[in-house]
Design an enzyme around this catalytic site. Sequence first.
Site, PDB file in Angstrom:
ATOM      1  N   ARG A  64      60.048  25.024 -58.462  1.00  0.00           N
ATOM      2  CA  ARG A  64      58.877  24.655 -57.659  1.00  0.00           C
ATOM      3  C   ARG A  64      59.274  24.107 -56.283  1.00  0.00           C
ATOM      4  O   ARG A  64      58.565  24.344 -55.304  1.00  0.00           O
ATOM      5  CB  ARG A  64      58.040  23.614 -58.417  1.00  0.00           C
ATOM      6  N   HIS A  68      57.599  25.287 -52.767  1.00  0.00           N
ATOM      7  CA  HIS A  68      56.945  24.375 -51.827  1.00  0.00           C
ATOM      8  C   HIS A  68      57.689  24.302 -50.500  1.00  0.00           C
ATOM      9  O   HIS A  68      57.103  23.967 -49.475  1.00  0.00           O
ATOM     10  CB  HIS A  68      56.782  22.986 -52.449  1.00  0.00           C
ATOM     11  N   ASP A  76      63.228  26.385 -45.232  1.00  0.00           N
ATOM     12  CA  ASP A  76      64.093  25.672 -44.290  1.00  0.00           C
ATOM     13  C   ASP A  76      64.437  24.261 -44.763  1.00  0.00           C
ATOM     14  O   ASP A  76      64.872  23.428 -43.967  1.00  0.00           O
ATOM     15  CB  ASP A  76      63.420  25.599 -42.914  1.00  0.00           C
ATOM     16  N   SER A  78      62.613  21.890 -45.364  1.00  0.00           N
ATOM     17  CA  SER A  78      61.767  20.840 -44.776  1.00  0.00           C
ATOM     18  C   SER A  78      61.224  19.916 -45.867  1.00  0.00           C
ATOM     19  O   SER A  78      61.037  18.719 -45.635  1.00  0.00           O
ATOM     20  CB  SER A  78      60.614  21.453 -43.987  1.00  0.00           C
ATOM     21  N   ASN A  96      52.475  17.378 -53.114  1.00  0.00           N
ATOM     22  CA  ASN A  96      53.849  16.951 -53.410  1.00  0.00           C
ATOM     23  C   ASN A  96      53.975  15.522 -53.929  1.00  0.00           C
ATOM     24  O   ASN A  96      54.844  15.230 -54.758  1.00  0.00           O
ATOM     25  CB  ASN A  96      54.707  17.071 -52.141  1.00  0.00           C
ATOM     26  N   HIS A 195      54.669  29.631 -63.864  1.00  0.00           N
ATOM     27  CA  HIS A 195      54.071  28.600 -64.728  1.00  0.00           C
ATOM     28  C   HIS A 195      54.313  28.880 -66.212  1.00  0.00           C
ATOM     29  O   HIS A 195      53.715  28.230 -67.063  1.00  0.00           O
ATOM     30  CB  HIS A 195      52.569  28.454 -64.429  1.00  0.00           C
ATOM     31  N   ASP A 240      52.758  26.039 -69.933  1.00  0.00           N
ATOM     32  CA  ASP A 240      52.737  27.064 -70.987  1.00  0.00           C
ATOM     33  C   ASP A 240      53.003  26.353 -72.305  1.00  0.00           C
ATOM     34  O   ASP A 240      54.151  26.102 -72.659  1.00  0.00           O
ATOM     35  CB  ASP A 240      53.793  28.140 -70.694  1.00  0.00           C
ATOM     36  N   ASP A 248      59.302  33.370 -70.076  1.00  0.00           N
ATOM     37  CA  ASP A 248      58.883  34.553 -70.843  1.00  0.00           C
ATOM     38  C   ASP A 248      57.479  34.974 -70.415  1.00  0.00           C
ATOM     39  O   ASP A 248      56.993  34.516 -69.375  1.00  0.00           O
ATOM     40  CB  ASP A 248      58.940  34.233 -72.357  1.00  0.00           C
TER      41      ASP A 248
HETATM   42  C1  HEM Z   1      49.170  30.415 -57.355  1.00  0.00           C
HETATM   43  C2  HEM Z   1      49.114  29.246 -56.780  1.00  0.00           C
HETATM   44  C3  HEM Z   1      49.723  28.028 -57.385  1.00  0.00           C
HETATM   45  C4  HEM Z   1      49.084  26.861 -57.642  1.00  0.00           C
HETATM   46  C5  HEM Z   1      47.624  26.543 -57.366  1.00  0.00           C
HETATM   47  C6  HEM Z   1      50.041  25.985 -58.259  1.00  0.00           C
HETATM   48  C7  HEM Z   1      49.768  24.690 -58.650  1.00  0.00           C
HETATM   49  C8  HEM Z   1      50.615  23.904 -59.405  1.00  0.00           C
HETATM   50  C9  HEM Z   1      50.282  22.587 -59.886  1.00  0.00           C
HETATM   51  C10 HEM Z   1      48.981  21.848 -59.607  1.00  0.00           C
HETATM   52  C11 HEM Z   1      51.331  22.158 -60.613  1.00  0.00           C
HETATM   53  C12 HEM Z   1      51.445  20.815 -61.312  1.00  0.00           C
HETATM   54  C13 HEM Z   1      51.680  19.757 -60.264  1.00  0.00           C
HETATM   55  C14 HEM Z   1      51.532  18.351 -60.709  1.00  0.00           C
HETATM   56  O1  HEM Z   1      51.581  18.060 -61.898  1.00  0.00           O
HETATM   57  O2  HEM Z   1      51.385  17.499 -59.854  1.00  0.00           O
HETATM   58  C15 HEM Z   1      52.327  23.188 -60.590  1.00  0.00           C
HETATM   59  C16 HEM Z   1      53.540  23.114 -61.216  1.00  0.00           C
HETATM   60  C17 HEM Z   1      54.515  24.085 -61.112  1.00  0.00           C
HETATM   61  N1  HEM Z   1      54.476  25.189 -60.284  1.00  0.00           N
HETATM   62 FE1  HEM Z   1      52.863  25.924 -59.369  1.00  0.00          FE
HETATM   63  N2  HEM Z   1      51.242  26.617 -58.363  1.00  0.00           N
HETATM   64  C18 HEM Z   1      51.105  27.866 -57.834  1.00  0.00           C
HETATM   65  C19 HEM Z   1      52.108  28.811 -57.687  1.00  0.00           C
HETATM   66  C20 HEM Z   1      53.416  28.599 -58.045  1.00  0.00           C
HETATM   67  C21 HEM Z   1      54.509  29.453 -57.669  1.00  0.00           C
HETATM   68  C22 HEM Z   1      54.394  30.693 -56.781  1.00  0.00           C
HETATM   69  C23 HEM Z   1      55.628  28.936 -58.225  1.00  0.00           C
HETATM   70  C24 HEM Z   1      57.054  29.402 -58.142  1.00  0.00           C
HETATM   71  C25 HEM Z   1      57.412  30.636 -57.862  1.00  0.00           C
HETATM   72  C26 HEM Z   1      55.218  27.761 -58.969  1.00  0.00           C
HETATM   73  C27 HEM Z   1      56.039  26.993 -59.745  1.00  0.00           C
HETATM   74  C28 HEM Z   1      55.644  25.874 -60.432  1.00  0.00           C
HETATM   75  C29 HEM Z   1      56.469  25.221 -61.435  1.00  0.00           C
HETATM   76  C30 HEM Z   1      57.794  25.717 -61.944  1.00  0.00           C
HETATM   77  C31 HEM Z   1      55.761  24.079 -61.840  1.00  0.00           C
HETATM   78  C32 HEM Z   1      56.224  23.004 -62.832  1.00  0.00           C
HETATM   79  C33 HEM Z   1      57.023  21.970 -62.067  1.00  0.00           C
HETATM   80  C34 HEM Z   1      57.635  20.881 -62.927  1.00  0.00           C
HETATM   81  O3  HEM Z   1      57.569  20.933 -64.145  1.00  0.00           O
HETATM   82  O4  HEM Z   1      58.224  19.972 -62.327  1.00  0.00           O
HETATM   83  N3  HEM Z   1      53.891  27.581 -58.802  1.00  0.00           N
HETATM   84  N4  HEM Z   1      51.872  24.244 -59.838  1.00  0.00           N
END
Ligand code: HEM
Length: 321
Positions: A64, A68, A76, A78, A96, A195, A240, A248
């Site tokens: 993530r 971001h 970069d 940032s 963030n 996710h 998940d 997966d």
């Molecule tokens: C489609 C739009 C997306 C939205 C709206 C979104 C939103 C979020 C949110 C709200 C969380 C949880 C944050 C929190 O608990 O504060 C999250 C976690 C996460 N996101 Fe996304 N996300 C998106 C796309 C992506 C993309 C493109 C990736 C990577 C290629 C990604 C990777 C992850 C990962 C791996 C987590 C878990 C992080 C952790 O366990 O520390 N997400 N996302």
Amino acid sequence: MGMKRCSVMIVMMLFLQQQILISRAQLSSHNPYATSCPKALTTIKAAVYTAILKDRGIGASLLRLHFHDCFVNGCDASVLLDDTESFTGEKTAGPNNNSLRGFEVIDSIKSQLEAICPQLVSCADILALAARDSVVALSGPSWAVQLGRRDSTTASYDAANSEIPSPSLDVADLISAFSNKGFTPKELVTLSGAHTIGQARCSVFRGRIYNESNIYASFATSLKSNCPLNGSDDTLSPLDSASPVSFDTAYFKNLQANRGLLHSDQELFGGSASTDAHVTAYTNNPPAFFADFATAMIKMGGLSPLTGTDGQIRTNCRKIN
Ligand code: HEM
Ligand SMILES: *[C@@H]1O[C@H](CO)[C@@H](O)[C@H](O)[C@H]1NC(C)=O
Ligand SMILES: *[C@@H]1O[C@H](CO)[C@@H](O)[C@H](O)[C@H]1NC(C)=O
Ligand SMILES: *[C@@H]1O[C@H](CO)[C@@H](O)[C@H](O)[C@H]1NC(C)=O
């Protein structure tokens, strides 16, 4: 032509020229560190595996961080800059603050690399490699990370707030947020497949489990104990729930069963024919998801990198040199 009109034209031309320069910045497909810092990639991989052995969840956090980073003015590093008294960076922006994890792993990698080859390996490249190594460690696909990014000397709180999509978005707005970065609706689905690992805080899915109707009832009920109406904002639940630390296709199966955790997750299935079909296709075809995810990650990693003599190679990822 009046002076005003003329200067508007000049500004527009300069803007266009800059856009062309930005899109021309090229990363390298061969590993530029192979000769300059031959142990760079193995050092990063070892550190990522060590961190994941200690905490299975940290791999998702590292993936993530790269996302971001890249969605906010390009890949970069940032996102890694700490706030100072005179500077507010991206870490406290809405998407963030109290949410990003894994900074200590990046710090540890950076200090190991500075010890063996000072000021050679950028923090932005470390993020890209750590994301790939994390996915591989959790049984996902591998890909050849393009390298040669340099690190920014600034960061943008405002851009972090505006460029990172919110989990409250509907599918049409998710599609346009990704289209703004050059991604198709299919790539939105592919990248959201990230996710399949990781966790989210109660505060970002509370509205979904209490207020939405397209959620499997017992799934919503089971989440409520860790996410009450009042309090526990930072309590984590898996994105998940079927296989939280395994990369997966369970994420896509969940969506088909109304078991998406975030509003934005569930929007990808049942909200639009242009995303539904891709969710269904991945559910039944893990190799297709893996291949597309690898390709999309290389594309994401190429968003507006700093190259050549732009930016710098930070010695400490948290601050500019
Ligand atoms: C489609 C739009 C997306 C939205 C709206 C979104 C939103 C979020 C949110 C709200 C969380 C949880 C944050 C929190 O608990 O504060 C999250 C976690 C996460 N996101 Fe996304 N996300 C998106 C796309 C992506 C993309 C493109 C990736 C990577 C290629 C990604 C990777 C992850 C990962 C791996 C987590 C878990 C992080 C952790 O366990 O520390 N997400 N996302
Ligand atoms: C970030 O989170 C901290 C701790 O919860 C809070 O005190 C601070 O106001 C937040 N910053 C922003 C800019 O929202
Ligand atoms: C549910 O929706 C109502 C009406 O929009 C809103 O007032 C309430 O805060 C929402 N509850 C949650 C937990 O989001
Ligand atoms: C949450 O707090 C509000 C006001 O602080 C109160 O009215 C409500 O009953 C509380 N709900 C729960 C489930 O505790």
